[in-house]
Write a protein that holds these residues in place. Structure first.
Motif, short mmCIF file in Angstrom:
data_model
loop_
_atom_site.label_atom_id
_atom_site.label_comp_id
_atom_site.label_asym_id
_atom_site.label_seq_id
_atom_site.Cartn_x
_atom_site.Cartn_y
_atom_site.Cartn_z
N TYR A 132 -51.60 7.52 60.63
CA TYR A 132 -52.36 7.23 61.85
C TYR A 132 -53.00 5.84 61.76
CZ TYR A 132 -55.64 8.04 65.74
OH TYR A 132 -56.34 7.96 66.93
N SER A 133 -53.58 5.53 60.60
CA SER A 133 -54.23 4.24 60.40
C SER A 133 -53.23 3.08 60.51
CB SER A 133 -54.92 4.19 59.04
OG SER A 133 -55.93 5.18 58.97
N ARG A 134 -52.03 3.29 59.95
CA ARG A 134 -51.00 2.26 60.05
C ARG A 134 -50.53 2.09 61.49
NH1 ARG A 134 -49.04 4.77 55.30
NH2 ARG A 134 -47.45 5.85 56.54
N ILE A 181 -53.29 7.17 70.31
CA ILE A 181 -53.88 5.89 69.91
C ILE A 181 -54.01 4.96 71.11
CG2 ILE A 181 -53.44 3.79 68.57
CD1 ILE A 181 -52.14 5.66 66.43
N LEU A 200 -61.11 2.59 69.89
CA LEU A 200 -60.42 2.09 68.69
C LEU A 200 -60.35 0.58 68.75
CD1 LEU A 200 -57.38 4.47 68.06
CD2 LEU A 200 -59.38 4.15 66.61
N HIS A 229 -53.28 11.07 57.93
CA HIS A 229 -54.38 10.15 58.25
C HIS A 229 -53.98 8.71 57.95
CE1 HIS A 229 -58.27 8.09 57.82
NE2 HIS A 229 -58.68 8.94 58.75
N LYS A 230 -53.28 8.48 56.84
CA LYS A 230 -52.82 7.14 56.49
C LYS A 230 -51.80 6.64 57.51
CE LYS A 230 -53.57 7.30 51.48
NZ LYS A 230 -52.93 7.27 50.14
N VAL A 289 -52.30 2.62 64.17
CA VAL A 289 -53.35 1.93 64.92
C VAL A 289 -53.15 0.42 64.83
CG1 VAL A 289 -55.82 1.40 64.99
CG2 VAL A 289 -55.07 3.77 64.77
N ILE A 290 -52.89 -0.06 63.62
CA ILE A 290 -52.67 -1.49 63.40
C ILE A 290 -51.47 -1.97 64.19
CG2 ILE A 290 -52.04 -3.24 61.68
CD1 ILE A 290 -53.63 -1.52 59.63
#
Length: 201
Positions: free
Chosen positions: A70-72, A192, A201, A67-68, A74-75
């Motif tokens: 994925y979040s990185r 993404i 997103l 999950h972390k 996205v950025i």
């Protein structure tokens, strides 16, 4: 080191995004929208083309670590996807423009002038990219254009230039020959991009 890597990314984008940057094409902007029509059984009905929409379910995370990640991602995708799509647009423009020029000398002058203008526009923002964002840009360029950064440089600047840029990129842990694998290693990035395109997103 980051300064040099920023220069590499900037020059890489300049190499295959050589458009004169005259002005954005605004011919598609109209005050009114006109719809095509079709006559069906005597009735005139509006005929609207609806673009294809890709449906993608939410990503199922196997762990907090994923999950972390994925979040990185996205950025990084949000930061670099516009540049990759700009590269695709500029490649089309340069190909069309070069076809209209009479000889090799005119083509070289065109590329040189465009490169200078693009460097002035994109030098600062591209230097702000991190190492991971630089690698992301290389992958997304392959996704958007269908060609690796190495191949694009080779086509426009020749094999020696492509070899030199690849050598420098490898020093910083990047690979201009990186290909985008939407169903394998880059499946999460593909998800993404789809989510961004769908406005989720």
């Amino acid at each position: 080191m980051k300064f040099l890597y920023g220069n590499i990314l900037c020059l890489l984008l300049l190499t295959f995004c050589t458009d004169l940057l005259a002005q954005e094409d605004t011919t598609h902007i109209n005050k009114y929208n006109y719809l095509k029509s079709r006559v069906i059984e005597g009735d005139t009905l509006p005929h609207v083309y609806i673009g294809e929409v890709t449906i993608s379910p939410p990503w199922k995370f196997k762990s907090k670590r994923q999950h972390k990640r994925y979040s990185r991602l996205v950025i990084n995708v949000k930061k670099t996807l516009p540049y990759a799509r700009l590269a695709k647009y500029r490649l089309t423009v340069i190909a069309n423009t070069l076809d209209t020029l009479p000889n090799e000398r005119a083509k070289k002058l065109y590329l040189k002038k465009a490169e200078k203008e693009l460097f002035e526009e994109f030098e600062k923002p591209l230097r702000k990219l991190t190492f991971s964002q630089g690698r992301m840009l290389i992958k997304l360029i392959d996704r958007e254009t269908g060609d690796t950064s190495y191949d694009l440089i080779k086509d426009l600047k020749g094999g020696f230039s492509a070899f030199m840029w690849q050598s420098v990129a490898r020093i910083f842990g990047s690979n201009l020959k990186s290909e985008f694998d939407s169903e394998g290693d880059d499946a999460m990035i593909e998800h993404i991009v789809i989510m961004i395109d769908n406005g989720m997103l």
